[in-house]
Design an enzyme around this catalytic site. Structure first.
Site, PDB file in Angstrom:
ATOM      1  N   ASP A  82       0.822  -1.208   0.000  1.00 14.18           N
ATOM      2  CA  ASP A  82       0.000   0.000   0.000  1.00 14.18           C
ATOM      3  C   ASP A  82       0.863   1.267   0.000  1.00 14.18           C
ATOM      4  OD1 ASP A  82      -2.632   0.918   0.009  1.00 14.18           O
ATOM      5  OD2 ASP A  82      -2.603   1.311   2.159  1.00 14.18           O
ATOM      6  N   HIS A  83       0.466   2.242  -0.777  1.00 14.21           N
ATOM      7  CA  HIS A  83       1.119   3.563  -0.789  1.00 14.21           C
ATOM      8  C   HIS A  83       2.638   3.481  -0.884  1.00 14.21           C
ATOM      9  CE1 HIS A  83      -2.357   6.125  -0.188  1.00 14.21           C
ATOM     10  NE2 HIS A  83      -2.808   5.226   0.663  1.00 14.21           N
ATOM     11  N   ASP A 104       2.441   4.903  -5.276  1.00 16.96           N
ATOM     12  CA  ASP A 104       1.846   6.188  -4.926  1.00 16.96           C
ATOM     13  C   ASP A 104       2.834   7.300  -5.258  1.00 16.96           C
ATOM     14  OD1 ASP A 104       0.703   8.424  -3.946  1.00 16.96           O
ATOM     15  OD2 ASP A 104       0.337   7.669  -1.923  1.00 16.96           O
ATOM     16  N   GLY A 181      -6.524   7.965   8.768  1.00 17.41           N
ATOM     17  CA  GLY A 181      -6.501   8.241  10.202  1.00 17.41           C
ATOM     18  C   GLY A 181      -7.910   8.437  10.749  1.00 17.41           C
ATOM     19  N   VAL A 237      -9.052  -0.078   4.813  1.00 18.56           N
ATOM     20  CA  VAL A 237      -9.229   0.148   6.254  1.00 18.56           C
ATOM     21  C   VAL A 237      -7.916  -0.182   6.957  1.00 18.56           C
ATOM     22  CG1 VAL A 237     -10.540  -0.467   8.317  1.00 18.56           C
ATOM     23  CG2 VAL A 237     -11.655  -0.560   6.065  1.00 18.56           C
ATOM     24  N   THR A 239      -6.483   2.239  10.116  1.00 15.85           N
ATOM     25  CA  THR A 239      -6.419   2.761  11.492  1.00 15.85           C
ATOM     26  C   THR A 239      -7.297   1.951  12.452  1.00 15.85           C
ATOM     27  OG1 THR A 239      -5.991   4.945  10.571  1.00 15.85           O
ATOM     28  CG2 THR A 239      -6.718   4.869  12.862  1.00 15.85           C
TER      29      THR A 239
HETATM   30  P1  13P Z   1      -7.646   4.516   7.365  1.00  9.90           P
HETATM   31  O1  13P Z   1      -6.393   4.373   8.159  1.00  9.90           O
HETATM   32  O2  13P Z   1      -8.284   5.837   7.544  1.00  9.90           O
HETATM   33  O3  13P Z   1      -8.577   3.373   7.599  1.00  9.90           O
HETATM   34  O4  13P Z   1      -7.227   4.479   5.823  1.00  9.90           O
HETATM   35  C1  13P Z   1      -6.686   3.301   5.291  1.00  9.90           C
HETATM   36  C2  13P Z   1      -6.158   3.497   3.935  1.00  9.90           C
HETATM   37  O5  13P Z   1      -6.711   4.201   3.133  1.00  9.90           O
HETATM   38  C3  13P Z   1      -4.937   2.766   3.605  1.00  9.90           C
HETATM   39  O6  13P Z   1      -4.488   3.049   2.327  1.00  9.90           O
END
Ligand code: 13P
Length: 290
Positions: A82-83, A104, A181, A237, A239
């Site tokens: 991710d990212h 990203d 977050g 999801v 956080t």
């Molecule tokens: P949250 O931490 O707000 O759930 O976002 C998760 C997210 O978008 C990971 O790429």
């Protein structure tokens, strides 16, 4: 063996108007809990690691655990980084067995975002791995990616079409106002019309490039359902799972201060995480869609 890349899984979700949960993990108990929940719910699922936990646990070890868990699961499972803002690390993940990679480069100018994203697309596609790119920027903190609220930029729908064409990405994460977050307000300002326009321009004549919603934690249930109905088919999801892991650990230790059996703590965490995942699967509509 039910290891799949995300594109396959999400084209079906886009066509049938549900979303697949993509859950960020920092340890192997969370991975096990996610797969267990997916089996119980007969749901497809995406396990994600941000770059820091991926490097800390070692990407090849993460991929090996994923393969073992997925091999035993009769539901489609995908492993996603991710990212990732390092082209080389995207390639590393692709090499060791991740099945979806997010480059990203959204903090760069449009042309540079396209350039870096295209390199990752070309590399991954020859290996059967799908790629997520981001246009616009999502505010908040997600591992190495930090964007201040007043610097976040929403995704331009026309540029989104050009971005998808030029990068050849499989999944697009358009910034529409969600944030990483904990939300500061109960009703964050989201641009639903923008999402609808992007979905229409990109997937209007049949699903080609599934859309990803970032910042799942803290959104109201009806907001989640609306974002899915407008075309979001991968829902991230993170956080909430971090909170669940640490809150469960603190609570367990505070009442079991003299129990020196780590397996019992592992089990408490596993059950709590699986409970959160199952709730999300029902909300996203992917229960029973394996
Ligand atoms: P949250 O931490 O707000 O759930 O976002 C998760 C997210 O978008 C990971 O790429």
């Amino acid at each position: 063996m039910t290891i799949v890349n995300a594109k396959e899984m999400l084209l079906k979700a886009t066509a049938e108007k549900y979303a697949v949960g993509a859950f960020n993990v920092s340890n192997f108990i969370q991975m096990k809990a996610i797969v267990q929940a997916a089996i119980e719910k007969n749901s497809p699922v995406i396990i994600q690691t941000s770059v820091t936990p991926s490097k800390f646990r070692q990407p090849d070890v993460v991929a090996a655990v994923f393969k073992t868990l997925a091999a035993e699961a009769p539901v489609p499972v995908c492993l996603h980084v991710d990212h990732c803002n390092e082209v080389d690390y995207c390639k590393t993940c692709a090499d060791v067995g991740y099945t979806n990679v997010m480059i990203d480069a959204s903090h760069h100018e449009f042309a540079e975002n396209i350039r870096q994203t295209r390199i990752v697309s070309d590399y991954c596609h020859t290996r059967g791995i799908s790629v997520e790119g981001e246009l616009g920027t999502v505010s908040g903190v997600e591992d190495q990616v930090v964007v201040a609220e007043d610097e976040a930029q929403l995704c331009d729908p026309d540029l989104a079409v050009e971005f998808v064409e030029k990068t050849q990405i499989d999944l697009l994460a358009p910034a529409i106002g969600t944030a990483h977050g904990v939300y500061k307000t109960k009703a964050p300002k989201l641009d639903f019309d923008r999402l609808a326009t992007i979905a229409q321009k990109i997937n209007g004549s049949g699903p080609t490039t599934p859309l990803v919603i970032h910042g799942g934690t803290g959104l109201a249930d009806d907001t989640v359902k609306k974002l899915v109905s407008l075309g979001g088919s991968k829902f991230n999801v993170s956080t909430e799972l971090k909170h669940c892991l640490l809150d469960t650990t603190y609570e367990y230790l505070s009442v079991n201060r003299n129990v020196y059996d780590p397996g019992k703590l592992d089990l408490a965490v596993l059950e709590a995480i699986a409970g959160v995942i199952k709730k999300w699967m029902d909300l996203l509509g992917c229960t029973g869609k394996a």
